[in-house]
Design a protein around this motif. Structure first.
Motif, PDB file in Angstrom:
ATOM      1  N   GLU A  29       0.792  -1.286   0.065  1.00  0.00           N
ATOM      2  CA  GLU A  29       0.071  -0.010   0.039  1.00  0.00           C
ATOM      3  C   GLU A  29       0.882   1.278  -0.004  1.00  0.00           C
ATOM      4  OE1 GLU A  29      -0.874   2.090   2.865  1.00  0.00           O
ATOM      5  OE2 GLU A  29      -2.450   3.135   2.363  1.00  0.00           O
ATOM      6  N   HIS A  30       2.025   1.255   0.642  1.00  0.00           N
ATOM      7  CA  HIS A  30       2.858   2.525   0.989  1.00  0.00           C
ATOM      8  C   HIS A  30       3.351   2.834  -0.424  1.00  0.00           C
ATOM      9  CE1 HIS A  30       2.053   3.038   4.861  1.00  0.00           C
ATOM     10  NE2 HIS A  30       3.246   3.447   5.420  1.00  0.00           N
ATOM     11  N   GLY A  31       3.929   1.785  -1.269  1.00  0.00           N
ATOM     12  CA  GLY A  31       4.743   2.115  -2.294  1.00  0.00           C
ATOM     13  C   GLY A  31       3.576   2.168  -3.512  1.00  0.00           C
ATOM     14  N   THR A  32       2.433   1.896  -3.412  1.00  0.00           N
ATOM     15  CA  THR A  32       1.572   2.161  -4.377  1.00  0.00           C
ATOM     16  C   THR A  32       0.554   3.500  -3.982  1.00  0.00           C
ATOM     17  OG1 THR A  32       1.026  -0.320  -4.404  1.00  0.00           O
ATOM     18  CG2 THR A  32      -0.524   1.009  -5.837  1.00  0.00           C
ATOM     19  N   LEU A  33       0.220   3.778  -2.865  1.00  0.00           N
ATOM     20  CA  LEU A  33      -0.807   4.909  -2.765  1.00  0.00           C
ATOM     21  C   LEU A  33      -0.137   5.942  -1.892  1.00  0.00           C
ATOM     22  CD1 LEU A  33      -3.873   2.763  -1.784  1.00  0.00           C
ATOM     23  CD2 LEU A  33      -3.497   3.873  -3.931  1.00  0.00           C
ATOM     24  N   TYR A  34       0.595   5.735  -0.802  1.00  0.00           N
ATOM     25  CA  TYR A  34       1.373   6.557  -0.016  1.00  0.00           C
ATOM     26  C   TYR A  34       2.515   7.453  -0.509  1.00  0.00           C
ATOM     27  CZ  TYR A  34       3.240   8.499   4.585  1.00  0.00           C
ATOM     28  OH  TYR A  34       3.674   9.060   5.597  1.00  0.00           O
ATOM     29  N   LYS A  35       3.421   6.633  -1.161  1.00  0.00           N
ATOM     30  CA  LYS A  35       4.507   7.255  -1.790  1.00  0.00           C
ATOM     31  C   LYS A  35       4.719   6.727  -3.305  1.00  0.00           C
ATOM     32  CE  LYS A  35       7.181   7.698   2.521  1.00  0.00           C
ATOM     33  NZ  LYS A  35       8.217   7.054   3.245  1.00  0.00           N
ATOM     34  N   PRO A  36       3.686   6.974  -4.147  1.00  0.00           N
ATOM     35  CA  PRO A  36       3.810   6.300  -5.389  1.00  0.00           C
ATOM     36  C   PRO A  36       4.866   6.980  -6.331  1.00  0.00           C
ATOM     37  CG  PRO A  36       1.955   7.843  -5.205  1.00  0.00           C
ATOM     38  CD  PRO A  36       2.393   7.844  -3.910  1.00  0.00           C
ATOM     39  N   ARG A  37       5.392   6.035  -7.120  1.00  0.00           N
ATOM     40  CA  ARG A  37       6.457   6.572  -8.237  1.00  0.00           C
ATOM     41  C   ARG A  37       5.712   6.971  -9.596  1.00  0.00           C
ATOM     42  NH1 ARG A  37      11.877   4.820  -6.763  1.00  0.00           N
ATOM     43  NH2 ARG A  37      11.859   5.382  -4.608  1.00  0.00           N
ATOM     44  N   ASP A  38       4.745   6.220  -9.700  1.00  0.00           N
ATOM     45  CA  ASP A  38       3.537   6.170 -10.806  1.00  0.00           C
ATOM     46  C   ASP A  38       2.747   7.494 -10.851  1.00  0.00           C
ATOM     47  OD1 ASP A  38       2.004   6.033 -13.112  1.00  0.00           O
ATOM     48  OD2 ASP A  38       1.991   3.843 -13.193  1.00  0.00           O
TER      49      ASP A  38
ATOM     50  N   ALA B  52       0.018   8.272 -12.217  1.00  0.00           N
ATOM     51  CA  ALA B  52      -1.285   8.103 -12.271  1.00  0.00           C
ATOM     52  C   ALA B  52      -1.950   7.778 -11.030  1.00  0.00           C
ATOM     53  CB  ALA B  52      -1.653   6.797 -13.241  1.00  0.00           C
ATOM     54  N   LEU B  53      -0.932   7.485  -9.959  1.00  0.00           N
ATOM     55  CA  LEU B  53      -1.549   7.094  -8.673  1.00  0.00           C
ATOM     56  C   LEU B  53      -1.265   8.016  -7.878  1.00  0.00           C
ATOM     57  CD1 LEU B  53       0.062   3.319  -8.800  1.00  0.00           C
ATOM     58  CD2 LEU B  53      -2.384   3.907  -8.655  1.00  0.00           C
ATOM     59  N   LYS B  54      -0.532   9.104  -8.078  1.00  0.00           N
ATOM     60  CA  LYS B  54      -0.489  10.441  -7.069  1.00  0.00           C
ATOM     61  C   LYS B  54      -1.905  10.774  -6.695  1.00  0.00           C
ATOM     62  CE  LYS B  54       4.365  11.571  -7.783  1.00  0.00           C
ATOM     63  NZ  LYS B  54       5.424  12.272  -8.047  1.00  0.00           N
ATOM     64  N   GLY B  55      -2.043  11.098  -5.520  1.00  0.00           N
ATOM     65  CA  GLY B  55      -3.386  11.452  -4.960  1.00  0.00           C
ATOM     66  C   GLY B  55      -4.360  10.488  -4.919  1.00  0.00           C
ATOM     67  N   ALA B  56      -4.028   9.275  -5.407  1.00  0.00           N
ATOM     68  CA  ALA B  56      -5.263   8.214  -5.444  1.00  0.00           C
ATOM     69  C   ALA B  56      -5.520   8.052  -3.739  1.00  0.00           C
ATOM     70  CB  ALA B  56      -4.802   6.965  -5.970  1.00  0.00           C
ATOM     71  N   SER B  57      -4.739   7.933  -3.016  1.00  0.00           N
ATOM     72  CA  SER B  57      -4.941   7.659  -1.554  1.00  0.00           C
ATOM     73  C   SER B  57      -5.854   8.809  -1.023  1.00  0.00           C
ATOM     74  CB  SER B  57      -3.601   7.757  -0.780  1.00  0.00           C
ATOM     75  OG  SER B  57      -3.089   9.372  -0.728  1.00  0.00           O
ATOM     76  N   LYS B  58      -6.130   9.891  -1.525  1.00  0.00           N
ATOM     77  CA  LYS B  58      -7.097  10.707  -1.114  1.00  0.00           C
ATOM     78  C   LYS B  58      -8.469  10.526  -1.436  1.00  0.00           C
ATOM     79  CE  LYS B  58      -6.217  15.223  -0.672  1.00  0.00           C
ATOM     80  NZ  LYS B  58      -6.395  15.212   0.823  1.00  0.00           N
ATOM     81  N   LYS B  59      -8.573   9.641  -2.451  1.00  0.00           N
ATOM     82  CA  LYS B  59      -9.881   9.491  -3.038  1.00  0.00           C
ATOM     83  C   LYS B  59     -10.584   8.555  -1.899  1.00  0.00           C
ATOM     84  CE  LYS B  59      -8.704   9.856  -7.844  1.00  0.00           C
ATOM     85  NZ  LYS B  59      -8.568   9.203  -9.226  1.00  0.00           N
ATOM     86  N   VAL B  60     -11.947   8.880  -1.952  1.00  0.00           N
ATOM     87  CA  VAL B  60     -12.715   8.321  -0.922  1.00  0.00           C
ATOM     88  C   VAL B  60     -12.913   6.819  -1.254  1.00  0.00           C
ATOM     89  CG1 VAL B  60     -14.993   8.335   0.219  1.00  0.00           C
ATOM     90  CG2 VAL B  60     -14.031  10.555  -0.261  1.00  0.00           C
ATOM     91  N   ALA B  61     -13.151   6.489  -2.357  1.00  0.00           N
ATOM     92  CA  ALA B  61     -13.395   5.194  -2.833  1.00  0.00           C
ATOM     93  C   ALA B  61     -12.349   4.302  -2.365  1.00  0.00           C
ATOM     94  CB  ALA B  61     -13.395   5.039  -4.332  1.00  0.00           C
ATOM     95  N   ILE B  62     -11.020   4.667  -2.807  1.00  0.00           N
ATOM     96  CA  ILE B  62      -9.867   3.874  -2.536  1.00  0.00           C
ATOM     97  C   ILE B  62      -9.749   3.972  -0.945  1.00  0.00           C
ATOM     98  CG2 ILE B  62      -7.384   3.877  -2.299  1.00  0.00           C
ATOM     99  CD1 ILE B  62      -8.272   3.428  -5.129  1.00  0.00           C
ATOM    100  N   GLY B  63      -9.769   4.850  -0.023  1.00  0.00           N
ATOM    101  CA  GLY B  63      -9.727   5.068   1.597  1.00  0.00           C
ATOM    102  C   GLY B  63     -10.826   4.022   2.254  1.00  0.00           C
ATOM    103  N   ASN B  64     -12.181   3.891   1.317  1.00  0.00           N
ATOM    104  CA  ASN B  64     -13.067   2.895   1.900  1.00  0.00           C
ATOM    105  C   ASN B  64     -12.575   1.507   1.655  1.00  0.00           C
ATOM    106  OD1 ASN B  64     -14.777   4.804   2.711  1.00  0.00           O
ATOM    107  ND2 ASN B  64     -16.301   4.727   0.813  1.00  0.00           N
TER     108      ASN B  64
END
Lengths: 94, 219
Positions: free
Chosen positions: B163-172, B174-186
């Protein structure tokens, strides 16, 4: 009882933060991931995440209703230095 | 000659601090592992306690320091105000525990040794749920390098690796900001709920087994 009260306050604050984020997004602000700021290029205003965490929804409503200027305004807890301000404007206007 | 940037100064500082950083890493890993020795030696087959320690890499430490500035930009007119010694986690140890029922015992053993360190728990969701106990301070070997200890369930720790590599500190991008999306958070919160469900079911099985064993012993 103290722990429960603290939890209720924390939950209420979390809800308020979500309301502030919704208010900013509905007012044309977009989250700038690299800088962790909410930015509105049309109104030239920037809010830092730290500023969000320290202010209430009411304060945000007042700030968003304030008359616009043609200058960039940075709503930070610590005002940026002139050099940093210039650098942020360069990044935002790129 | 090209003037030195803030990043250049910080890279130099990292190199100068390097021997001290290694000493702190060694002390932290050894101390925490030793503190947990009694409980580690008494683990049952399915139980796990893993201690991992790491040093932030140079560029990662500089990025982390930059993210901690409200402006997210280093002021090149005031380079001396930045130092890697301000980071609370230049050195870090993570303790992964399974099952969750061992967490309190592990935490008590570690916290007793580091009781003066500043607590900064990791929480998530509404109502808030404790994901990891975290505290930072100085080891006896250094007054400059701050170290951090995290104690968490092994399931959460393994999930964080992805999760950290994908959402919290993404290199990609396209995934930047994804962790802030309500759907992802849920979805993320549902993962934690599933871990809770699994651990609760496991605990129930273990308690039932104790009941069955005592029934056999005293028919």
């Amino acid at each position: 009882v103290i722990a429960m009260t603290t939890e209720i306050f924390e939950d209420a604050r979390m809800t308020e933060l979500l309301d502030i984020e919704r208010l900013l997004e509905s007012s044309g602000y977009r989250y700038h991931c690299a800088n962790m700021h909410y930015v509105n290029r049309a109104t030239k205003q920037v809010f830092s995440i730290e500023f969000l965490e320290k202010h209430s929804l009411q304060e945000f409503q007042k700030l968003l209703e304030a008359p616009l200027t043609n200058e960039w305004i940075f709503h930070f807890n610590e005002p940026p230095s002139d050099w940093v301000r210039g650098e942020l404007i360069r990044i935002l206007e790129k | 000659m090209t003037p030195r940037t803030v990043e250049d100064r910080l890279r130099e500082e990292y190199a100068l601090l390097s021997p001290e950083i290694k000493r702190v890493l060694h002390q932290l890993r050894t101390d925490v592992t030793y503190l947990l020795l009694p409980v580690t030696l008494s683990l049952r087959h399915h139980e796990r306690i893993q201690v991992e320690a790491r040093v932030k890499e140079c560029d990662s430490a500089i990025d982390s320091l930059r993210r901690r500035q409200e402006e997210r930009v280093f002021d090149k007119k005031s380079p001396s105000k930045y130092s890697l010694t301000h980071l609370p986690d230049l050195v870090g140890a993570r303790v992964f525990v399974f099952p969750r029922s061992l967490l309190d015992r592990v935490h008590t053993l570690v916290r007793t040794r580091y009781e003066d360190w500043t607590s900064d728990p990791v929480e998530s969701g509404t109502p808030t749920k404790l994901l990891a106990r975290k505290y930072h301070g100085f080891c006896a070997t250094s007054v400059n390098i701050r170290a951090e200890i995290q104690i968490m369930s092994l399931l959460t720790g393994l999930f964080w690796r992805v999760e950290h590599g994908t959402l919290y500190k993404p290199r990609d991008a396209a995934l930047k900001g994804a962790s802030k999306k309500v759907a992802i958070g849920n979805r993320v919160n549902r993962v934690y709920a599933a871990f809770d469900g699994f651990e609760n079911a496991l605990q129930l099985e273990l308690e039932n087994d104790v009941g069955r064993s005592s029934d056999l012993a005293h028919p």
